[in-house]
Design an enzyme around this catalytic site. Structure first.
Site, PDB file in Angstrom:
ATOM      1  N   ASP A   1      -2.409 -11.396  -8.170  1.00  0.00           N
ATOM      2  CA  ASP A   1      -1.241 -12.218  -8.491  1.00  0.00           C
ATOM      3  C   ASP A   1      -1.294 -13.551  -7.736  1.00  0.00           C
ATOM      4  O   ASP A   1      -0.900 -14.595  -8.268  1.00  0.00           O
ATOM      5  CB  ASP A   1       0.043 -11.468  -8.136  1.00  0.00           C
ATOM      6  CG  ASP A   1       0.179 -10.180  -8.929  1.00  0.00           C
ATOM      7  OD1 ASP A   1      -0.324 -10.122 -10.065  1.00  0.00           O
ATOM      8  OD2 ASP A   1       0.776  -9.218  -8.403  1.00  0.00           O
TER       9      ASP A   1
ATOM     10  N   ASP B   1      -4.597  -4.971   2.766  1.00  0.00           N
ATOM     11  CA  ASP B   1      -3.975  -4.499   1.527  1.00  0.00           C
ATOM     12  C   ASP B   1      -4.248  -5.536   0.436  1.00  0.00           C
ATOM     13  O   ASP B   1      -3.897  -6.710   0.603  1.00  0.00           O
ATOM     14  CB  ASP B   1      -2.460  -4.334   1.759  1.00  0.00           C
ATOM     15  CG  ASP B   1      -1.706  -3.859   0.521  1.00  0.00           C
ATOM     16  OD1 ASP B   1      -2.356  -3.440  -0.458  1.00  0.00           O
ATOM     17  OD2 ASP B   1      -0.459  -3.906   0.548  1.00  0.00           O
TER      18      ASP B   1
ATOM     19  N   ARG C   1     -15.812 -10.188  -4.746  1.00  0.00           N
ATOM     20  CA  ARG C   1     -16.974 -10.963  -5.229  1.00  0.00           C
ATOM     21  C   ARG C   1     -16.571 -12.285  -5.878  1.00  0.00           C
ATOM     22  O   ARG C   1     -17.413 -12.998  -6.407  1.00  0.00           O
ATOM     23  CB  ARG C   1     -17.799 -10.118  -6.189  1.00  0.00           C
ATOM     24  CG  ARG C   1     -18.559  -8.981  -5.476  1.00  0.00           C
ATOM     25  CD  ARG C   1     -19.337  -8.128  -6.449  1.00  0.00           C
ATOM     26  NE  ARG C   1     -18.459  -7.346  -7.281  1.00  0.00           N
ATOM     27  CZ  ARG C   1     -18.566  -7.246  -8.608  1.00  0.00           C
ATOM     28  NH1 ARG C   1     -19.519  -7.878  -9.247  1.00  0.00           N
ATOM     29  NH2 ARG C   1     -17.704  -6.509  -9.285  1.00  0.00           N
TER      30      ARG C   1
ATOM     31  N   ASN D   1       9.692  -6.067  -9.511  1.00  0.00           N
ATOM     32  CA  ASN D   1       9.781  -4.664  -9.078  1.00  0.00           C
ATOM     33  C   ASN D   1      10.159  -4.560  -7.610  1.00  0.00           C
ATOM     34  O   ASN D   1       9.987  -5.511  -6.840  1.00  0.00           O
ATOM     35  CB  ASN D   1       8.411  -3.963  -9.207  1.00  0.00           C
ATOM     36  CG  ASN D   1       7.954  -3.808 -10.636  1.00  0.00           C
ATOM     37  OD1 ASN D   1       8.760  -3.704 -11.557  1.00  0.00           O
ATOM     38  ND2 ASN D   1       6.642  -3.792 -10.827  1.00  0.00           N
TER      39      ASN D   1
HETATM   40  O1  RIB Z   1      -0.116  -6.702  -8.906  1.00  0.00           O
HETATM   41  C1  RIB Z   1       0.585  -6.010  -7.916  1.00  0.00           C
HETATM   42  C2  RIB Z   1       1.915  -5.578  -8.435  1.00  0.00           C
HETATM   43  O2  RIB Z   1       1.700  -4.645  -9.474  1.00  0.00           O
HETATM   44  C3  RIB Z   1       2.787  -4.851  -7.442  1.00  0.00           C
HETATM   45  O3  RIB Z   1       3.630  -5.714  -6.711  1.00  0.00           O
HETATM   46  C4  RIB Z   1       3.543  -3.846  -8.300  1.00  0.00           C
HETATM   47  O4  RIB Z   1       4.905  -4.110  -8.399  1.00  0.00           O
HETATM   48  C5  RIB Z   1       2.869  -3.901  -9.653  1.00  0.00           C
HETATM   49  O5  RIB Z   1       3.631  -4.585 -10.569  1.00  0.00           O
END
Ligand code: RIB
Length: 327
Positions: free
Chosen positions: A252, A246, A224, A15
Site C-alpha cells: 500500500d 512487518d 526484490r 479496516n
Molecule cells: O494491505 C494491507 C491491508 O490489507 C491491511 O491493512 C488489511 O486491512 C488488509 O486490507
C-alpha cells in the site's frame, strides 16, 4: 482544500486491523499462541491514501464505515493522516471492515479481510463524490470494495486511473480497458493474467505485449523490488536491503508513493524507484501505517542508494526541493 483540487482520490476500503504476533504461522488445523496482540487502522484503500498524504499529496478518500465503536477510530486515523474524509460515509447497522492479521518472527504474514461496510460501497456513493473523482490527477482503487463500484470510479475518473487488483480476482474486460496503471504482486498477476509470472523479464514483456492490456503495468516483487512495463521492454527496479519487522501495508505504501509521483507527472521508472524506496522504509514497525515514510525519508533513501539523482529531470521528485505548488 476544496475537494476538486486533490492530487489523489482513493476509492476503497478502510479496516480495523487486529494483529496477532506469533513465533510462526499456524499450519492448517493447528492452534498457536500469540506473543502479542494490537489493533491498528488499516484497509488497503485507507493505507494507500495515508501513504500518498504522508508524502505531501492532497488526498481525498471515498469509502464507507459502519456505525460501530471502531468507526470513529478509523475516521480519526485518516484525519490524522491529513486525508480529506468529506466522502467517507456511514452505513447504519453495519460493522466497519476488519482484517485478521497474523505476523510471525520472520515478518511473514497472513491476512483475512472481513469486508463489513466496505462491501456496501456502491456506484451511487462514487457518483456522490463525482467532483473529487473527476478532478483528481490520479484515482486509486483496490478490490476490497465491490468490483462494480471500482468500475464506476474508473468510468468517472478524470485523471489517471490506478488499479491494485487486491484481493486478486479476474477482472471484467470493461474495467481492464479503463485502467491506466495496473499495480499487482506476483499472486495477483497470476490470477489477473491467467498464467504464472514469467521469470524472464523479456518473456514477461512479450506476454504483456500480446495481452491486449493498454496500460502501464507494475509488478511488485517484495524485497526484490518491482518490474515496470510501459509498452516496451520490461525494466527491473531493485529494492534496498532493510531490516523488516512487518510487511503489512508495504504494498500500500508502494501504491501511495507511485500515485504521489504520477500525480506530479513523473516518468514511470522514476515513479517506480520512488515507490520502491518508500515501501522499503515502511516495514520497520508493526502496523500498516506506523512506519510509512514522509517525503524527506524517501528522498534520503533514494539519495543514499544513488539510483536516480543525477539523471532525473529538473523539478523532479528527486530534486532538492519540490516547487511550492507541489508541496
Ligand atoms: O494491505 C494491507 C491491508 O490489507 C491491511 O491493512 C488489511 O486491512 C488488509 O486490507
Amino acid at each position: 482544500m476544496t475537494p476538486t483540487q486533490v492530487d489523489v482520490a482513493v476509492v476503497g476500503s478502510v479496516n480495523i486491523d487486529l494483529v496477532a504476533s506469533v513465533a510462526r504461522l499456524p499450519l492448517p488445523g493447528e492452534t498457536v499462541s500469540a506473543d502479542d496482540f494490537a489493533q491498528f487502522p488499516g484497509g488497503k484503500g485507507s493505507n494507500q491514501a495515508v501513504a500518498a498524504a504522508r508524502l505531501g499529496r492532497r488526498v481525498a478518500f471515498v469509502g464507507l464505515i459502519g456505525d460501530d465503536a471502531e468507526a470513529g477510530e478509523v475516521r480519526a486515523a485518516l484525519e490524522r493522516g491529513s486525508v480529506d474524509v468529506t466522502h467517507l460515509q456511514v452505513e447504519p447497522g453495519t460493522p466497519t471492515g476488519r482484517a485478521l492479521v497474523v505476523v510471525d518472527e520472520a515478518a511473514e504474514n497472513t491476512i483475512i479481510v472481513v469486508g463489513g461496510a466496505n462491501m456496501r460501497l456502491t456506484p451511487a456513493h462514487v457518483e456522490a463524490a463525482g467532483d473529487v473523482v473527476r478532478g483528481a490527477r490520479v484515482v486509486v482503487a483496490q478490490l476490497e470494495v465491490p468490483v462494480e463500484t471500482v468500475t464506476a470510479a474508473a468510468r468517472l475518473s478524470g485523471g489517471r486511473f490506478l488499479l491494485n487488483p487486491a484481493p486478486a480476482r479476474q477482472l471484467p474486460a470493461e474495467l481492464l480497458d479503463l485502467v491506466d496503471v495496473l499495480v499487482l504482486n506476483e499472486t495477483e498477476y497470476e490470477v489477473v493474467a491467467g498464467h504464472p509470472l514469467p521469470e524472464d523479464p523479456a518473456e514477461l514483456g512479450s506476454r504483456l505485449a500480446s495481452s491486449g492490456w493498454q496500460c502501464l503495468v507494475v509488478v511488485t516483487l517484495g524485497a526484490r523490488g518491482c518490474l515496470v512495463w510501459d509498452g516496451g521492454e520490461v525494466a527491473s527496479v531493485p529494492a534496498p536491503v532493510v531490516p523488516v519487522v512487518d510487511t503489512t501495508g508495504a504494498g500500500d505504501t508502494f501504491i501511495g508513493a507511485l500515485a504521489d509521483a504520477l500525480s506530479r507527472d513523473e516518468p514511470p521508472l522514476t515513479a517506480a524507484r520512488w515507490a520502491v524506496h518508500a515501501a522499503s522504509r515502511s516495514v520497520g514497525a508493526l502496523g500498516a501505517t506506523t512506519a510509512m515514510p514522509d517525503r524527506a525519508a524517501v528522498l534520503a533513501a533514494v539519495r543514499s542508494a544513488g539510483d536516480g539523482g543525477p539523471t532525473e529531470p529538473e523539478g523532479s521528485l528527486l530534486s532538492e526541493e519540490a516547487p511550492a505548488e507541489q508541496r
